[in-house]
Scaffold this motif. Structure first.
Motif, PDB file in Angstrom:
ATOM      1  N   LYS A   1       0.824  -1.223   0.000  1.00  0.00           N
ATOM      2  CA  LYS A   1       0.000   0.000   0.000  1.00  0.00           C
ATOM      3  C   LYS A   1       0.852   1.266   0.000  1.00  0.00           C
ATOM      4  O   LYS A   1       0.532   2.239  -0.693  1.00  0.00           O
ATOM      5  N   ILE A   2       1.947   1.259   0.779  1.00  0.00           N
ATOM      6  CA  ILE A   2       2.777   2.472   0.871  1.00  0.00           C
ATOM      7  C   ILE A   2       3.848   2.531  -0.208  1.00  0.00           C
ATOM      8  O   ILE A   2       4.628   3.472  -0.249  1.00  0.00           O
ATOM      9  N   GLY A   3       3.908   1.506  -1.057  1.00  0.00           N
ATOM     10  CA  GLY A   3       4.809   1.555  -2.201  1.00  0.00           C
ATOM     11  C   GLY A   3       6.185   0.949  -1.997  1.00  0.00           C
ATOM     12  O   GLY A   3       7.062   1.146  -2.832  1.00  0.00           O
ATOM     13  N   LEU A   4       6.391   0.234  -0.900  1.00  0.00           N
ATOM     14  CA  LEU A   4       7.685  -0.436  -0.734  1.00  0.00           C
ATOM     15  C   LEU A   4       7.853  -1.565  -1.744  1.00  0.00           C
ATOM     16  O   LEU A   4       8.964  -1.928  -2.092  1.00  0.00           O
ATOM     17  N   THR A   5       6.740  -2.092  -2.180  1.00  0.00           N
ATOM     18  CA  THR A   5       6.745  -3.094  -3.240  1.00  0.00           C
ATOM     19  C   THR A   5       5.742  -2.644  -4.293  1.00  0.00           C
ATOM     20  O   THR A   5       4.774  -1.957  -3.970  1.00  0.00           O
ATOM     21  N   PRO A   6       5.984  -3.024  -5.527  1.00  0.00           N
ATOM     22  CA  PRO A   6       4.990  -2.693  -6.548  1.00  0.00           C
ATOM     23  C   PRO A   6       3.688  -3.446  -6.258  1.00  0.00           C
ATOM     24  O   PRO A   6       3.707  -4.447  -5.530  1.00  0.00           O
ATOM     25  N   PRO A   7       2.586  -2.980  -6.786  1.00  0.00           N
ATOM     26  CA  PRO A   7       1.327  -3.708  -6.575  1.00  0.00           C
ATOM     27  C   PRO A   7       1.470  -5.167  -7.019  1.00  0.00           C
ATOM     28  O   PRO A   7       2.062  -5.452  -8.059  1.00  0.00           O
ATOM     29  N   ALA A   8       0.956  -6.061  -6.193  1.00  0.00           N
ATOM     30  CA  ALA A   8       1.041  -7.486  -6.515  1.00  0.00           C
ATOM     31  C   ALA A   8       0.197  -7.794  -7.740  1.00  0.00           C
ATOM     32  O   ALA A   8      -0.835  -7.165  -7.976  1.00  0.00           O
ATOM     33  N   LYS A   9       0.664  -8.771  -8.482  1.00  0.00           N
ATOM     34  CA  LYS A   9      -0.168  -9.284  -9.576  1.00  0.00           C
ATOM     35  C   LYS A   9      -1.303 -10.064  -8.938  1.00  0.00           C
ATOM     36  O   LYS A   9      -1.201 -10.496  -7.798  1.00  0.00           O
ATOM     37  N   ARG A  10      -2.370 -10.262  -9.660  1.00  0.00           N
ATOM     38  CA  ARG A  10      -3.537 -10.961  -9.124  1.00  0.00           C
ATOM     39  C   ARG A  10      -3.905 -12.128 -10.026  1.00  0.00           C
ATOM     40  O   ARG A  10      -3.836 -12.026 -11.249  1.00  0.00           O
ATOM     41  N   ARG A  11      -4.304 -13.216  -9.403  1.00  0.00           N
ATOM     42  CA  ARG A  11      -4.878 -14.344 -10.133  1.00  0.00           C
ATOM     43  C   ARG A  11      -6.315 -14.008 -10.494  1.00  0.00           C
ATOM     44  O   ARG A  11      -6.872 -13.007 -10.023  1.00  0.00           O
ATOM     45  N   ASP A  12      -6.929 -14.853 -11.284  1.00  0.00           N
ATOM     46  CA  ASP A  12      -8.333 -14.642 -11.675  1.00  0.00           C
ATOM     47  C   ASP A  12      -9.253 -14.540 -10.464  1.00  0.00           C
ATOM     48  O   ASP A  12     -10.248 -13.829 -10.483  1.00  0.00           O
ATOM     49  N   ASN A  13      -8.884 -15.255  -9.388  1.00  0.00           N
ATOM     50  CA  ASN A  13      -9.723 -15.239  -8.189  1.00  0.00           C
ATOM     51  C   ASN A  13      -9.396 -14.057  -7.264  1.00  0.00           C
ATOM     52  O   ASN A  13      -9.933 -13.953  -6.172  1.00  0.00           O
ATOM     53  N   GLY A  14      -8.470 -13.180  -7.684  1.00  0.00           N
ATOM     54  CA  GLY A  14      -8.116 -12.003  -6.905  1.00  0.00           C
ATOM     55  C   GLY A  14      -6.968 -12.205  -5.930  1.00  0.00           C
ATOM     56  O   GLY A  14      -6.501 -11.259  -5.302  1.00  0.00           O
ATOM     57  N   GLN A  15      -6.483 -13.437  -5.803  1.00  0.00           N
ATOM     58  CA  GLN A  15      -5.391 -13.724  -4.870  1.00  0.00           C
ATOM     59  C   GLN A  15      -4.090 -13.100  -5.372  1.00  0.00           C
ATOM     60  O   GLN A  15      -3.759 -13.172  -6.551  1.00  0.00           O
ATOM     61  N   ARG A  16      -3.371 -12.473  -4.442  1.00  0.00           N
ATOM     62  CA  ARG A  16      -2.099 -11.859  -4.785  1.00  0.00           C
ATOM     63  C   ARG A  16      -1.078 -12.928  -5.164  1.00  0.00           C
ATOM     64  O   ARG A  16      -1.030 -13.989  -4.540  1.00  0.00           O
ATOM     65  N   THR A  17      -0.230 -12.599  -6.130  1.00  0.00           N
ATOM     66  CA  THR A  17       0.911 -13.455  -6.465  1.00  0.00           C
ATOM     67  C   THR A  17       2.155 -12.583  -6.550  1.00  0.00           C
ATOM     68  O   THR A  17       2.087 -11.401  -6.919  1.00  0.00           O
ATOM     69  N   TYR A  18       3.255 -13.167  -6.177  1.00  0.00           N
ATOM     70  CA  TYR A  18       4.538 -12.467  -6.156  1.00  0.00           C
ATOM     71  C   TYR A  18       5.563 -13.301  -6.901  1.00  0.00           C
ATOM     72  O   TYR A  18       5.466 -14.525  -6.942  1.00  0.00           O
ATOM     73  N   ASP A  19       6.591 -12.634  -7.443  1.00  0.00           N
ATOM     74  CA  ASP A  19       7.667 -13.367  -8.101  1.00  0.00           C
ATOM     75  C   ASP A  19       8.924 -13.315  -7.227  1.00  0.00           C
ATOM     76  O   ASP A  19       8.908 -12.760  -6.118  1.00  0.00           O
ATOM     77  N   SER A  20       9.999 -13.894  -7.723  1.00  0.00           N
ATOM     78  CA  SER A  20      11.225 -13.979  -6.917  1.00  0.00           C
ATOM     79  C   SER A  20      11.812 -12.600  -6.621  1.00  0.00           C
ATOM     80  O   SER A  20      12.408 -12.388  -5.561  1.00  0.00           O
ATOM     81  N   ILE A  21      11.627 -11.646  -7.518  1.00  0.00           N
ATOM     82  CA  ILE A  21      12.124 -10.281  -7.266  1.00  0.00           C
ATOM     83  C   ILE A  21      11.340  -9.653  -6.113  1.00  0.00           C
ATOM     84  O   ILE A  21      11.926  -8.993  -5.245  1.00  0.00           O
TER      85      ILE A  21
END
Length: 150
Positions: A27-47
């Motif tokens: 939310k505060i921008g320390l990480t970019p917005p997470a990608k989302r699956r079709d069901n809305g669940q957040r996903t993250y990559d190794s970076i």
């Protein structure tokens, strides 16, 4: 083999961060917005995982969140000079903290050695009858002046 994507649970288990903290950092921008699956669940990559690990490391070294935000903004803008400055300043604070902690540890070890010695002396005295009442007063250290000379 490491997964190519991570859930919020994976990030939490690898970093020790709570789900709420992970969401807050996003939310505060320390990480970019997470990608989302079709069901809305957040996903993250190794970076993303590496970023969370690094932020967690900075927090554990008592870097204020505002300073981490500042660093992340510089890093995101590829301002290498400012990124370096922020991290270098923090490194100097860590070095100073470590020196303070080492001095405290040295004092703690001295005190522990002193009390271990006193416990041993008292046990030895309780095994045999003291020759005099003054034998229990071994030195001025016994009454609290057990600070090492500098």
């Amino acid at each position: 083999m490491e997964p190519t994507t991570y859930t919020i649970a994976d990030i939490a288990s690898r970093t020790g961060l709570s789900y709420d903290t992970i969401r807050y950092y996003e939310k505060i921008g320390l990480t970019p917005p997470a990608k989302r699956r079709d069901n809305g669940q957040r996903t993250y990559d190794s970076i993303d995982l590496e970023r969370f690990v690094f932020v967690t490391t900075l927090k554990r070294t008592h870097m204020p969140l505002k300073e981490i935000e500042r660093y992340m903004a510089f890093a995101g803008d590829r301002n290498f000079e400012k990124s370096y400055e922020v991290l270098h300043e923090h490194k100097l604070r860590i070095v100073a903290q470590m020196a303070e902690m080492n001095a405290a540890l040295e004092m703690m070890n001295y005190k522990l050695d002193y009390y271990e010695n006193m416990v041993s002396r008292m046990k030895n005295l309780s095994v045999r009858e003291p020759d005099s009442a003054d034998e229990t007063r071994q030195s001025p250290d016994f009454v609290g002046s057990d600070r090492p000379a500098r």
